[in-house]
Every structure is written in structure tokens, then in C-alpha cells.
Motif scaffolding. Sequence first.
Motif, mmCIF file in Angstrom:
data_model
loop_
_atom_site.group_PDB
_atom_site.id
_atom_site.type_symbol
_atom_site.label_atom_id
_atom_site.label_comp_id
_atom_site.label_asym_id
_atom_site.label_seq_id
_atom_site.Cartn_x
_atom_site.Cartn_y
_atom_site.Cartn_z
ATOM 1 N N GLY A 172 0.616 -1.301 0.016
ATOM 2 C CA GLY A 172 0.043 -0.119 0.017
ATOM 3 C C GLY A 172 0.821 1.334 -0.100
ATOM 4 N N ASP A 199 -7.576 -1.450 0.284
ATOM 5 C CA ASP A 199 -6.669 -0.462 0.476
ATOM 6 C C ASP A 199 -6.044 0.030 -0.756
ATOM 7 O OD1 ASP A 199 -4.972 1.179 2.224
ATOM 8 O OD2 ASP A 199 -3.349 -0.209 1.628
ATOM 9 N N ALA A 200 -5.670 -0.811 -1.801
ATOM 10 C CA ALA A 200 -5.135 -0.483 -3.135
ATOM 11 C C ALA A 200 -6.045 0.652 -3.588
ATOM 12 C CB ALA A 200 -4.563 -1.547 -3.629
#
Length: 304
Positions: A172, A199-200
Motif C-alpha cells: 500500500g 486499500d489499493a
Amino acid sequence: MAGMIRGVLPVLHTPLLEDETIDRDALAREIDWCYEVGADGVCGAMVSEVLRLTYAERLELTRLMSEITDGRGVVIASVGAESTRQALVYARQAEEAGCDAVMAIPPVTTAIPEAALWDYFATIARECALPLIVQDASSYVGNAITIDFYRRLLDEFGAEKIRFKPEASPIGPNLSALRDATAGQALIYDGSGGILLVDAYRRGITGTMPGVDLLDGIVALWNALRAGDDQATYRISFPISALVALQLQAGLDGFLAIEKYLLVKRGIFTSAQRCTPHAWDLDDETQAEVDRLFDLLMQALAEQ
């Protein structure tokens, strides 16, 4: 099709017969299922076992990916090799087969200096007409590629030609560092198998390249993220993340063993045969946990 290289782009698993040759019928079922559940294209990469296939089989896989897709989505061929000359052979064949992009990891049998790595990627970019996705596969093999190296490639060749699949830890923060270092110009693809997709996505990725085994879940998760539906996002993400965590514990062979097991469970593959030798087999207790988590994912998808 360069502008269409986005969204959910699963990495195909190579179905094998008992003699470890490609099962073409199972590959056709796999690719058909990818498009049925909403994939935007298909890729060849590490979990396709490309480093374990013979030269002829690797060329055959690229050709079959393009033929079976038949215009339903983008096709990205794996061309990374131990020499620039080898990589160019794979890249030119990908062009001839009608692929839409190529993806390359660095050579993995030696730690080459940055100048040699530059020559490797720059030569592929110059001599292959297709967009090139530069893959850092250091979560499986090889060494991490630096953000400065990525930025130099982007400055030299532009964002439409050069894209990135960074997998070095911490994933990340590295995605954000690449995004910020290129003022948001870099087109970046997640390669976490789904465990870090939420998250990405929030860090601005262009697409994700998971395995096929959980693809219906990944597509639903991607759509929930696009819709801003946090409730659906986390309901779907949790069993996916738990499944991928089990895969991660044994590296590449952990992914292969569990992913092929699930493709057999789904009726897409008739065999979980992998190229031999390999380092890990699916034990009974891990399999039982995989089954429990898979059921939870199916329940989450049924609520959509």
C-alpha cells in the motif's frame, strides 16, 4: 485497446493433464467463466506457472488466451525471461497472437545491476509495439524495483506505454509513493490476490490482477468499491482476505495449491495438477478451513 486495460484482469491458472501438458478444454472453461462473471480481460503471469512451463507451452498459452478470448476483453501476455532476447521472442509472439499488452518481471536467476535492468525493460518497450506492464514480483521471486526506476521509465516512455504492477512490501505505501512520485500519471495494477484490494483501490489503482479462483468475489468487491458501498465492500472482502492469507503462508506454491483446489471444487478444472516439483501440498486441515471460508464468501455474494 490500450485504454481498456483496467478493471478486473484475472491471472489465469494453467490447467494441466496428468502428464503436465496443458488441458485446453479446461482452459477454455476457465476463460469463458472469467468473462461470464464480469472480468475485463485475462492475463498470464506467475500463478499461470509460466516459469515452469516449457518454451512451447508458454507460447501455446499466450496463443490460446487470445484465441479463446476472441475479442471479449483484453489479453495480457507474460513475457518476462532470463534474457532480453528471450523476452523479445515472447513479446513478438504476443503481438502476432493479437494480445493487447505484455507484462514482464525482471530476470530472477541473478541480481542484475540497475543499468542492466534498464536496458532489459527499455529494449522490450522499444521493440514491442504493445503497452508494457512492469511487474515487480518480489513477493514471489527476485528483488524489489525502486520508485525512482519506475519514474524514470514513465518519463522516458509515457503512461500509455509503461504501466506498473508493484508487489514489493509494504504494498500500500509503495502504491502511494509511486502515485505521488509521478503526480498521479502512473497506471498501477494491484497484485495482492485480493487481500489488499480495498486499500489499493483507495490509493487510486487502475485495475487488479487476482487469481481466477475467487474471481466472482473480486468482481463483486470491485463493483462495491466503485459504488462506494462500504457495507458490501467489507462483507465480501473479509472472506477473500482470509482465504488469501492461507495462500500466502506457502508462497507461490500456496497460491497454486489452494487456487487449483478451488477451481476443481467449482467444476472448472478436472484436476489440481501442478508442474512438479513444488514445495507444498494442501493438507487436510488447511483444506477444511478453505472450505469454510469459501462457503462464507458464497453467502456474502448471495446477499448482493
